[in-house]
Scaffold this motif. Structure first.
Motif, short mmCIF file in Angstrom:
data_model
loop_
_atom_site.label_atom_id
_atom_site.label_comp_id
_atom_site.label_asym_id
_atom_site.label_seq_id
_atom_site.Cartn_x
_atom_site.Cartn_y
_atom_site.Cartn_z
N ARG A 312 -26.32 1.60 16.49
CA ARG A 312 -26.63 3.03 16.70
C ARG A 312 -28.01 2.87 17.22
N LYS A 313 -28.96 2.13 16.69
CA LYS A 313 -30.27 1.82 17.32
C LYS A 313 -30.18 1.42 18.58
N ALA A 314 -29.01 0.45 18.97
CA ALA A 314 -29.15 0.16 20.49
C ALA A 314 -28.73 1.21 21.35
N ILE A 315 -27.96 2.14 20.91
CA ILE A 315 -27.55 3.05 21.87
C ILE A 315 -28.65 4.17 21.98
N SER A 316 -29.25 4.67 20.80
CA SER A 316 -30.33 5.33 20.73
C SER A 316 -31.47 5.20 21.70
N THR A 317 -31.76 3.57 21.58
CA THR A 317 -32.96 3.32 22.19
C THR A 317 -32.72 2.98 23.88
N VAL A 318 -31.27 2.79 24.18
CA VAL A 318 -31.10 2.54 25.70
C VAL A 318 -31.20 3.94 26.53
N VAL A 319 -31.04 4.77 25.91
CA VAL A 319 -30.99 5.89 26.81
C VAL A 319 -32.47 6.30 27.35
N ASP A 320 -32.39 6.40 28.75
CA ASP A 320 -33.92 6.65 29.32
C ASP A 320 -34.07 8.13 29.26
N ALA A 357 -46.01 11.63 14.85
CA ALA A 357 -44.90 11.13 14.54
C ALA A 357 -44.40 10.07 15.48
N LYS A 358 -44.33 8.80 14.86
CA LYS A 358 -43.72 7.97 16.08
C LYS A 358 -42.15 7.56 15.61
N SER A 359 -41.67 7.06 16.67
CA SER A 359 -40.31 6.72 16.67
C SER A 359 -39.87 5.50 17.76
N PRO A 360 -39.05 4.69 17.27
CA PRO A 360 -38.77 3.65 18.41
C PRO A 360 -38.02 4.01 19.41
N GLU A 361 -37.53 5.07 19.34
CA GLU A 361 -36.93 5.92 20.76
C GLU A 361 -38.04 6.27 21.69
N ALA A 362 -39.31 6.16 21.21
CA ALA A 362 -40.11 6.65 22.23
C ALA A 362 -40.53 5.35 23.46
N LEU A 363 -40.01 4.18 23.05
CA LEU A 363 -39.84 3.12 24.09
C LEU A 363 -39.00 3.57 25.38
N ALA A 364 -39.55 3.08 26.49
CA ALA A 364 -38.96 3.42 27.84
C ALA A 364 -38.85 2.28 28.74
N GLY A 365 -38.11 2.42 29.98
CA GLY A 365 -38.20 1.55 30.75
C GLY A 365 -37.86 0.17 30.39
N GLU A 366 -38.29 -0.99 30.82
CA GLU A 366 -37.83 -2.10 30.57
C GLU A 366 -37.90 -2.68 28.93
N ASP A 367 -39.02 -1.88 28.39
CA ASP A 367 -39.13 -2.20 26.90
C ASP A 367 -38.06 -1.69 26.26
N ALA A 368 -37.54 -0.44 26.60
CA ALA A 368 -36.38 0.15 25.79
C ALA A 368 -35.25 -0.72 26.09
N VAL A 369 -34.90 -1.33 27.17
CA VAL A 369 -33.86 -2.00 27.62
C VAL A 369 -33.89 -3.42 26.66
N LYS A 370 -35.06 -4.07 26.51
CA LYS A 370 -35.05 -5.30 25.85
C LYS A 370 -34.72 -4.94 24.27
N ALA A 371 -35.30 -3.83 23.77
CA ALA A 371 -35.17 -3.48 22.43
C ALA A 371 -33.80 -3.29 22.09
N ALA A 372 -33.11 -2.50 23.08
CA ALA A 372 -31.81 -2.07 22.83
C ALA A 372 -30.91 -3.51 22.88
N GLN A 373 -31.38 -4.36 23.75
CA GLN A 373 -30.14 -5.61 23.98
C GLN A 373 -30.37 -6.46 22.36
N GLU A 374 -31.83 -6.17 22.20
CA GLU A 374 -31.89 -7.08 20.61
C GLU A 374 -31.24 -6.34 19.49
N TYR A 375 -31.24 -5.10 19.50
CA TYR A 375 -30.53 -4.37 18.57
C TYR A 375 -28.91 -4.54 18.67
N LEU A 376 -28.47 -4.60 20.07
CA LEU A 376 -27.00 -4.84 20.16
C LEU A 376 -26.65 -6.21 19.68
#
Length: 409
Positions: A312-320, A357-376
């Motif tokens: 779920r984190k991978a899906i949520s994080t990868v959405v730009d 209020a901070k959230s991991p979904e605040a990541l964007a661009g390549e940072d978000a893709v990298k994080a999403a891949q790690e979650y996946l």
């Protein structure tokens, strides 16, 4: 019955055309054959349910708010003011609200009583199909026993809400709830006539004859998939201040069609999608207003793959989100990284809640893709799979469909 949802992306700006003065449609001035002033509104979605316990969509809530009224309401400046509650008192420890109800009637002639709130709120808490049952818990209004009923499944308990007499409603809280009064404006906390509700059974809220009104209007016509018409309720306690006699809410999934209806004088208000904004932005009837509404993905926890948190984190994080709002929606929507939109409320520090209020979904661009891949990668390892296949269901109307297509891609 803990229903958690994962946010998607946006806080929206409502951009639309509204008849005012000498601009736009003519219905607001002309009225109907029966006389009086009528306003016609175009919405992209149909009403789903007019049962305040089961309703989950904005259009259903809009219509419910036309014919039903709760303890509190909002004035023109969005200040919380008494509605069915004539007054209220808060105990010194801020854990008990006592509401005094005004003289108000249901459309069957019966008085609106404190017991109508007791019944409705307990039905909300105990109903397994009520998406907003969590609002009685410490995640919402903090009503006594709310957590135990909703989250722990203790069906033998009742909420800490009692009818001291017909006109006195007492609400006990588990802890201080600064948001309590604002939640009383929300339709899930509206009253329900118990005898009528039980008489109609599972048909309650699904047809005109299965509805009771205590608000400014009564539902007089409802054609599923097409339109809802409400007419002024002469028995409403504040009927003298209701200036519009009829409101017609049409379901028009295609924004181009509703915009054309507006130009032809058949609609007094319609929203616009991204493809129409440039065409109408210089029109005197064009208005842009922020709305505190959200779009989010709701996961099926019965799906063994989606039960995995890292997936779920991978899906949520990868959405730009930035790309989505700027290049797909293009309607003034803003990037959102949590359920609380910007400009909606302040945090304990007195600042806008969204700023701090901070959230991991605040990541964007390549940072978000990298994080999403790690979650996946973590998810696939935990699931013992090389890949997963998921099905995404969406509304077929705009903007839900293009947003879903973007997420799918």
């Amino acid at each position: 019955m803990n229903r958690k949802v994962t946010l998607l992306c946006t806080a929206a700006a409502c951009m639309g055309l509204a008849a005012c003065g000498n601009g736009g449609g003519s219905n607001a001035e002309a009225g109907t054959a029966e006389g009086g002033k009528t306003i016609t509104i175009a919405k992209e979605n149909d009403v789903v349910s007019l049962n305040s316990i089961l309703a989950i969509d904005q259009k259903s809530f809009d219509v419910i708010g036309m014919f039903t009224e709760g303890l509190m309401t909002l004035d023109a400046d969005n200040n919380i003011i008494p509605a069915i509650a004539e007054s209220y008192e808060l105990s010194d420890d801020q854990l008990t609200y006592t509401f005094k109800l005004r003289d108000a009637k249901w459309s069957n002639g019966e008085a609106v009583k404190a017991q109508d709130f007791v019944f409705a709120w307990n039905e909300l808490a105990h109903n397994d199909e009520a998406e907003y049952s969590y609002l009685v818990t410490d995640d919402g209004a903090c009503i006594k026993n709310g957590n135990e009923i909703v989250y722990d499944g203790k069906d033998d308990l009742d909420l800490g809400v009692t009818a001291k007499d017909d006109k006195t409603l007492v609400v006990e809280l588990d802890k201080k709830s600064p948001q309590f009064l604002s939640l009383m404006v929300f339709p899930s906390f509206y009253p329900i006539n118990e005898e009528f509700y039980k008489e109609k059974g599972d048909q309650y809220g699904l047809a005109v004859e299965n509805l009771l009104a205590n608000g400014p209007y009564k539902v007089v016509e409802w054609t599923k998939g097409n339109s809802v018409k409400v007419a002024k309720n002469a028995d409403y306690w504040d009927a003298g201040n209701v200036k519009v006699d009829n409101i017609i809410v049409n379901a028009v999934p295609d924004f181009s069609t509703s915009a054309l209806d507006f130009e032809n004088g058949n609609t007094d208000w319609t929203q616009l999608n991204s493809t129409l904004i440039d065409r109408y932005k210089d029109n005197e009837a064009f208005k842009e207003e922020p709305e505190s509404c959200l779009w989010y993905l709701q996961y099926n926890y019965d799906n063994k793959d989606l039960a995995n948190k890292n997936l779920r984190k991978a899906i949520s994080t990868v959405v730009d989100r930035k790309d989505l709002v700027e290049n797909v929606l293009k309607d003034g929507s803003t990037v959102l990284t949590g359920f609380v939109p910007a400009g909606f409320t302040t945090g304990p520090d007195g600042k806008d809640y969204r700023e701090t209020a901070k959230s991991p979904e605040a990541l964007a661009g390549e940072d978000a893709v990298k994080a999403a891949q790690e979650y996946l990668d973590k998810a696939l390892k935990e699931l013992g799979k090389d890949e997963v296949t998921l099905t995404l269901l969406c509304d077929s109307s705009d903007p839900a469909k293009p947003v879903a297509e973007y997420i799918q891609a």
